[in-house]
Design a protein around this motif. Structure first.
Motif, PDB file in Angstrom:
ATOM      1  N   THR A  66       0.816  -1.214   0.000  1.00 15.84           N
ATOM      2  CA  THR A  66       0.000   0.000   0.000  1.00 15.84           C
ATOM      3  C   THR A  66       0.851   1.266   0.000  1.00 15.84           C
ATOM      4  O   THR A  66       0.409   2.305  -0.494  1.00 15.84           O
ATOM      5  N   THR A  69       1.493   1.745  -3.631  1.00 18.41           N
ATOM      6  CA  THR A  69       0.244   2.118  -4.289  1.00 18.41           C
ATOM      7  C   THR A  69      -0.124   3.568  -3.985  1.00 18.41           C
ATOM      8  O   THR A  69      -0.474   4.329  -4.893  1.00 18.41           O
ATOM      9  N   ALA A  70      -0.055   3.958  -2.712  1.00 18.68           N
ATOM     10  CA  ALA A  70      -0.401   5.332  -2.332  1.00 18.68           C
ATOM     11  C   ALA A  70       0.521   6.336  -3.006  1.00 18.68           C
ATOM     12  O   ALA A  70       0.070   7.396  -3.459  1.00 18.68           O
ATOM     13  N   ALA A  94      -4.225   7.883   2.395  1.00 17.18           N
ATOM     14  CA  ALA A  94      -4.374   6.827   1.389  1.00 17.18           C
ATOM     15  C   ALA A  94      -3.679   5.548   1.845  1.00 17.18           C
ATOM     16  O   ALA A  94      -4.222   4.445   1.712  1.00 17.18           O
ATOM     17  N   SER A  97      -5.667   4.045   4.939  1.00 16.74           N
ATOM     18  CA  SER A  97      -6.973   3.541   4.510  1.00 16.74           C
ATOM     19  C   SER A  97      -6.842   2.243   3.715  1.00 16.74           C
ATOM     20  O   SER A  97      -7.548   1.265   3.986  1.00 16.74           O
ATOM     21  N   ASP A  98      -5.933   2.220   2.761  1.00 21.59           N
ATOM     22  CA  ASP A  98      -5.744   1.035   1.931  1.00 21.59           C
ATOM     23  C   ASP A  98      -5.235  -0.140   2.763  1.00 21.59           C
ATOM     24  O   ASP A  98      -5.678  -1.277   2.594  1.00 21.59           O
ATOM     25  N   THR A  99      -4.320   0.119   3.676  1.00 23.49           N
ATOM     26  CA  THR A  99      -3.773  -0.947   4.524  1.00 23.49           C
ATOM     27  C   THR A  99      -4.877  -1.569   5.381  1.00 23.49           C
ATOM     28  O   THR A  99      -5.024  -2.795   5.440  1.00 23.49           O
ATOM     29  N   TRP A 101      -8.108  -1.425   4.915  1.00 20.11           N
ATOM     30  CA  TRP A 101      -9.105  -2.065   4.065  1.00 20.11           C
ATOM     31  C   TRP A 101      -8.645  -3.465   3.667  1.00 20.11           C
ATOM     32  O   TRP A 101      -9.418  -4.419   3.695  1.00 20.11           O
ATOM     33  N   ARG A 102      -7.377  -3.606   3.330  1.00 23.67           N
ATOM     34  CA  ARG A 102      -6.852  -4.925   2.962  1.00 23.67           C
ATOM     35  C   ARG A 102      -6.907  -5.884   4.156  1.00 23.67           C
ATOM     36  O   ARG A 102      -7.209  -7.069   3.989  1.00 23.67           O
TER      37      ARG A 102
END
Length: 139
Positions: A66, A69-70, A94, A97-99, A101-102
């Motif tokens: 992530t 990605t971010a 970002a 949040s992505d971490t 969410w995964r």
């Protein structure tokens, strides 16, 4: 095992840590590679402090992905903020949040398997490191 490239021990002279002031950059290693190693070390150390070892391992793997990605999304975002402070905040939100969410998606029973206090401390331990943010993210 701690994060490292396959030739980690070959690239650094001496038994010191990455942050030692007397150590210079080996000619084989770029500043970006050093920052990536520093980021992965920060993530690994933060994840090791979690009570649940399995969640720590998952988070470490998610965080490595992530982060990249971010940063990629921030570089491509034409509407990304301009000031360094706003770019750091945009990137951090970002990344976090992505971490999370995964992690949520990886659970079978619909819980995060980490307390909000532990999650907060995890990201503080990573993002509060000196010079941890890449230049593109306001670092």
């Amino acid at each position: 095992s701690p994060p490292a490239s396959p030739s980690w021990s070959d690239r650094w002279a001496g038994p010191c840590c990455l942050g030692c002031a007397h150590r210079g950059l080996p000619s084989k290693m770029t500043k970006r590679e050093v920052n990536n190693v520093a980021v992965e070390n920060a993530m690994w150390e933060a994840c090791q402090k979690l009570r649940n070892e399995e969640v720590g391992k998952k988070l470490w793997n998610f965080m490595k992905r992530t982060w990249v990605t971010a940063l990629s999304e921030l570089k491509r975002d034409a509407d990304a903020p301009g000031s360094p402070e706003e770019r750091r905040e945009h990137f951090a939100k970002a990344f976090i949040s992505d971490t999370l969410w995964r992690l949520y998606q990886s659970t079978e029973h619909g819980t995060m398997d980490i307390s909000s206090n532990d999650a907060e401390q995890l990201f503080i331990n990573v993002l509060s490191r000196p010079r941890i943010f890449p230049a593109e993210a306001g670092g």
